[in-house]
Design an enzyme around this catalytic site. Sequence first.
Site, short mmCIF file in Angstrom:
data_model
loop_
_atom_site.label_atom_id
_atom_site.label_comp_id
_atom_site.label_asym_id
_atom_site.label_seq_id
_atom_site.Cartn_x
_atom_site.Cartn_y
_atom_site.Cartn_z
N GLU A 188 5.07 2.76 -6.65
CA GLU A 188 5.99 2.44 -5.56
C GLU A 188 7.09 1.58 -6.14
O GLU A 188 6.83 0.77 -7.05
CB GLU A 188 5.27 1.66 -4.46
CG GLU A 188 4.55 2.54 -3.46
CD GLU A 188 3.80 1.73 -2.41
OE1 GLU A 188 3.28 2.35 -1.48
OE2 GLU A 188 3.73 0.49 -2.53
N LYS A 214 4.99 22.31 -19.06
CA LYS A 214 5.84 22.14 -20.24
C LYS A 214 5.34 23.07 -21.33
O LYS A 214 4.17 23.03 -21.70
CB LYS A 214 5.74 20.70 -20.75
CG LYS A 214 6.46 19.72 -19.88
CD LYS A 214 6.36 18.32 -20.49
CE LYS A 214 7.01 17.32 -19.56
NZ LYS A 214 8.39 17.05 -19.94
N GLN A 256 4.75 13.59 -4.84
CA GLN A 256 5.90 13.05 -4.15
C GLN A 256 6.74 12.21 -5.09
O GLN A 256 6.20 11.70 -6.06
CB GLN A 256 5.47 12.20 -2.94
CG GLN A 256 4.83 10.89 -3.38
CD GLN A 256 4.39 10.04 -2.20
OE1 GLN A 256 4.16 10.53 -1.12
NE2 GLN A 256 4.29 8.76 -2.44
N HIS A 261 -7.24 7.09 -2.73
CA HIS A 261 -6.29 8.19 -2.95
C HIS A 261 -6.45 8.85 -4.32
O HIS A 261 -6.62 10.06 -4.44
CB HIS A 261 -4.85 7.70 -2.81
CG HIS A 261 -4.55 7.03 -1.51
ND1 HIS A 261 -5.13 7.45 -0.33
CD2 HIS A 261 -3.75 5.98 -1.19
CE1 HIS A 261 -4.67 6.68 0.66
NE2 HIS A 261 -3.85 5.78 0.17
N ARG A 297 -0.81 14.58 -14.05
CA ARG A 297 -0.34 15.16 -15.31
C ARG A 297 -1.54 15.59 -16.11
O ARG A 297 -2.47 14.80 -16.35
CB ARG A 297 0.48 14.15 -16.12
CG ARG A 297 1.66 13.57 -15.36
CD ARG A 297 2.48 12.64 -16.22
NE ARG A 297 3.39 13.40 -17.04
CZ ARG A 297 4.67 13.60 -16.71
NH1 ARG A 297 5.19 13.07 -15.64
NH2 ARG A 297 5.44 14.32 -17.48
N ARG A 346 -3.39 -4.29 22.90
CA ARG A 346 -3.56 -5.49 23.71
C ARG A 346 -2.30 -5.83 24.49
O ARG A 346 -2.38 -6.33 25.61
CB ARG A 346 -3.95 -6.67 22.81
CG ARG A 346 -5.43 -6.67 22.50
CD ARG A 346 -5.79 -7.79 21.58
NE ARG A 346 -4.99 -7.69 20.36
CZ ARG A 346 -5.38 -8.21 19.19
NH1 ARG A 346 -6.50 -8.88 19.10
NH2 ARG A 346 -4.63 -8.08 18.14
N ARG A 386 6.70 7.38 -7.10
CA ARG A 386 6.22 8.67 -7.57
C ARG A 386 4.70 8.77 -7.47
O ARG A 386 4.01 7.79 -7.69
CB ARG A 386 6.63 8.83 -9.04
CG ARG A 386 6.30 10.17 -9.62
CD ARG A 386 6.54 10.16 -11.11
NE ARG A 386 7.94 10.18 -11.46
CZ ARG A 386 8.40 9.95 -12.70
NH1 ARG A 386 7.56 9.65 -13.66
NH2 ARG A 386 9.68 10.01 -12.95
N ASP A 410 -6.80 -0.40 -2.63
CA ASP A 410 -5.80 0.16 -1.73
C ASP A 410 -5.40 1.58 -2.15
O ASP A 410 -5.10 2.41 -1.30
CB ASP A 410 -4.56 -0.74 -1.71
CG ASP A 410 -3.71 -0.52 -0.48
OD1 ASP A 410 -4.30 -0.38 0.62
OD2 ASP A 410 -2.47 -0.46 -0.60
N ARG A 450 3.70 17.26 -9.16
CA ARG A 450 4.33 16.08 -8.58
C ARG A 450 4.11 16.11 -7.08
O ARG A 450 4.63 16.97 -6.37
CB ARG A 450 5.81 16.03 -8.92
CG ARG A 450 6.45 14.70 -8.59
CD ARG A 450 7.76 14.50 -9.32
NE ARG A 450 8.70 15.55 -8.94
CZ ARG A 450 9.60 16.08 -9.76
NH1 ARG A 450 9.70 15.67 -11.00
NH2 ARG A 450 10.40 17.02 -9.34
#
Lengths: 580, 596
Positions: A304, A473, A465, A328, A434, A133, A430, A323, A463
């Site tokens: 976060e 392990k 991120q 996700h 797992r 806009r 993170r 969210d 992992r």
Amino acid sequence: MVICFHSCDSVAFPTSSLQHERSLSRRRRWRWLTSAPHLPSGRQPTRGFQIKNSNGHPLNAASLQDGLAENLSAEESVEKRSKDGSKQNGSTVSITVVGASGDLAKKKIFPALFALFYEDCLPKHFTVFGYARSKLTDEELRNMISKTLTCRIDKRENCNDKMEQFLQRCFYQSGQYGSEENFVELDQKLREKEAGKLPNRLFYLSIPPNIFVDAVRCASHHASSPTGWTRVIVEKPFGRDSESSAELTRFLKQYLTEDQIFRIDHYLGKELVENLSVLRFSNLVFEPLWSRKYIRNVQLIFSEDFGTEGRGGYFDNYGIIRDIMQNHLLQILALFAMETPVSLDAEDIRNEKVKVLRSMRTLKLDDVVVGQYKGHTKGGKSYPAYTDDPTVPKCSLTPTFAAAALFIDNARWDDVPFLMKAGKALHTRRAEIRVQFRHVPGNLYKRNFGTDLDKATNELVIRVQPDEAIYLKINNKIPGLSMRLDRSNLNLLYSARYPREIPDAYERLLLDAIEGERRLFIRSDELDAAWALFTPVLKELEYKKIAPELYPYGSRGPVGAHYLAAKYNVRWGDLSSESS
Amino acid sequence: MALSSPKCPSSQFALRPSPAPRSQRVAAASSSLSCPPIPRRLFSKRVSSQSRANRRWNVASVHDARTLPISPAKEIDLKKVENGVSSAISAEEYRDLAGLSTRENSTVSITVVGASGDLAKKKIFPALFALYYEDCLPEHFTIFGYARSKMTDTELRNMVSKTLTCRIDKRENCSEKMEQFLGRCFYHSGQYDSEENFAELDKEIKKHEAGRLSNRLFYLSIPPNIFMDVVKCASKSASSANGWTRVIVEKPFGQDSESSAALTRGLKQFLVEDQIFRIDHYLGKELVENLSVLRFSNLVFEPLWSRQYIRNVQLIFSEDFGTEGRGGYFDNYGIIRDIMQNHLLQMLALFAMETPISLDAEDIRNEKVKVLRSMKPLQLEDVVIGQYKSHTKGGFTYPAYTDDKTVPRDSLTPTFAAAVLFIDNARWDGVPFLMKAGKALHTRRTEIRVQFRHVPGNLYRSFGTDLDRATNELVIRVQPDEAIYLKINNKIPGLGMRLDRSNLNLLYAARYSKEIPDAYERLLLDAIEGERRLFIRSDELEAAWALFTPLLKELEEKRIAPELYPYGSRGPVGAHYLAAKHKIRWGDLSSEHYKI
């Protein structure tokens, strides 16, 4: 320009036989079309093959209902034309970022487009339009964009040149999101830049959900490509619950077919999420373990280390479950748990994912813990509570943290808890998966482990991120004369093995959208199934006004999450003393 | 000394039936001892009477362990076992208990027979010192060197001190410790076949035992032809009168089934099975020890451990040097006897065995012998032999095997061999076990490579990957640079979909900063403690020879000429053809391997 396509070889696959090209065709399609029209026609990948392929699967019924098949053939004819067209004066792609002055556009979309351009992954002829806009000139848009463009760390040469070239292809059109006239103007501008080439158009809707439908209506009526394809990328939120999501889908389908809608979940574009299927299906050693027989539980963890920081307005309407979890984490879960698909084609994979989602037990309130962060003072610095955010109502009950236990009632996963945890303002940033394995039956070394055998089980950690890594392990003997056992890691740290920077998820997804690769986008039936799982509990939370458990900013989240895990005999892998 | 006891983590299992680690328990019982030699059996037996039924072997050997100088033949022993199992056990237990309560009054005398030899200097004395340094030896111990050369105690100490080293991670007080250690070393010169000389040794030992309960360990570091003499003299004239007497013997255990059986028979005239500790130092290597831990304490490996998932297993040994003037012994044996029939075969048995009932020595050895007895005797066509020839590289000429002055010019002795073996049992039917051992190759390395089958119906088959070459592989590198890694396929980060083999790995040097003890340390400590898990039982030995003897005879009868390969090369190409015959590729010679 053929050369420049070669330098996007990072995208290409090693070619070895004709058979391969069938599945490669998607990604390579436009490369051949645009850069190497002189290739022997026998090597031209045909889209028709793929359609037969995917139509062959009975499970495609869902998408057929959506009019997919019909649309595919429409698209197919477009492709054919585009192929012919390319022989005369080429095709072009116009990418319109609707909501160009927004945060996501500035931080993610334009930089991703530039990175693709830098890597020579965009078609030769392309134009980028910003639409919003605010009144801006092309120059002002370019200035704005240029502030956020970065060059890949590993290839800084010519970065400024490239940036200049890229910015020259960026234009701005100001207009209202609900104004058909403004989109007509956009269409004229697009045509101007397309200059008679076969036009393909991609709209990226980076706008709030309340104006989604307006923008889609105007764009489809007035700015669709007359001869090429028109695709629309939409971002979450896809509604607030089953009903609103279904309504949104219905609206979108008034103007677009399923196949034109690219619902983005940027977690699916993350490198290690992409790698999840590769790990499972291209290694012999994991698949035998991938079931209730060996896996004790799976944990999907997102955290976060910052709060809403003055941007809680949007978030407060949605909360962490909508969210993060419902999209996700659930998407990752589906990829993790799905059966082996017939092929790597988008429809085959999405068919398997939707089967997982539909096999899942609807989430119950008992299996959810919600939390909200409160103010915390540490080292002289005060961190605000969620409700201190001026854009958040003082009495908000919106969860900024949630943990949930989910179950997939199918033969493979019956009774294996899938634990999810997502939170803001925690002690770390993170995202990881797992996988905790069962303990060794009749363990010969049980005396070495003490009483809790479950503490000494194998664990596979992916992992996502930051610091992408995969590690397993294992128990092994501590070197020395004694027989002491130890958990150590068989590991693969991406930064050690792959020095190149890993592309941002948005790059991959934008490229896929341009290439028509739908594998990483969410189909409407997936979305329905995902909402069906979460909607009852979301409603109950709101209806009963369940108060979230407060946890200090920067902490490890509410202890309730531990009790939830304990209920299913699970221990959070990320909070063990070992991993911290 | 009580302080020092935690330092030696002892070679026991940290949590045996009794909840406290043994070292602590003993420290409580007798604070004067740091690393007490109580046989673990004592505890396991007491607690788990239920397992006694499973332990016929154990019972038999426990009985054998009577320490009287023994001459009765084996048959008599067996009868006794049948008659009075429990009484035999209680006798042993009683002695152990006595040992526990009179801990201060017991002593261990370690006699290294052949003290001036190479192995003694390079391995045995340093290992003993390392054990002493780590406080793993009993408080009262004495070390005797025995050999023919005339030497004084001081001369022996000088000789020994040259090869002693201190652990890299604990250098403090090293010279002090070394002095203390050397003060306990004595020398006795004598003939290997002289009972009088051994009687003198016995007197010397007694002097140092000073009336304590006497336990004696003889380490025979001597050539095989004098084995029997020494065993005879030692058992007749220098056995412990009231404690245990154990004898460690080194390879070669014979040349073939017959000579090995003869040796065993000979030894059994003077010793019972339980006194004989046949050492295979590969079994003392850290990663070989870890093999069982990996298999049995992790859930993720055991489901894969069978013909259903494993395509082949490769056991690879290579040395980057030749005989270098010491070919005399080697030429009589050859690489098959020297490396394959013992070290590699033992590793194979540990790798392939079924889950044992427990970690007790007899249970593990029972499973190992089952594997060996399930194997097909090796066929000539499944073997490739080689011998290194001279090679000039960078101006330097490396000698051929037959250039070694101690080797006959026309020797056909293999310095390299590759073989394919099969285990005909339910778990391993049809899975080739490849062995390869060689001297004078391009690298020094010992490793186990497990190649997995390819993924059935691989979704990623179209990504230009040769499916057979892109399979998973588990590599256990025994030496050097101990490591475990699993090769997996994953996606190369980036916008494309290119697959790559990368490693999930565990490099010991990166994870464990402590120096890994030498295999001899572990094995000597085990012998002192009576832990037999890592020593070879006579029936294992017999089964091992049965596998190789027909082939060895055929090679020698037919005078099969070895394929020559240049010194420092990757060995004869014949090994590749042998592997190809079974549709295998050697994992260690792939081009990929060199990039890592």
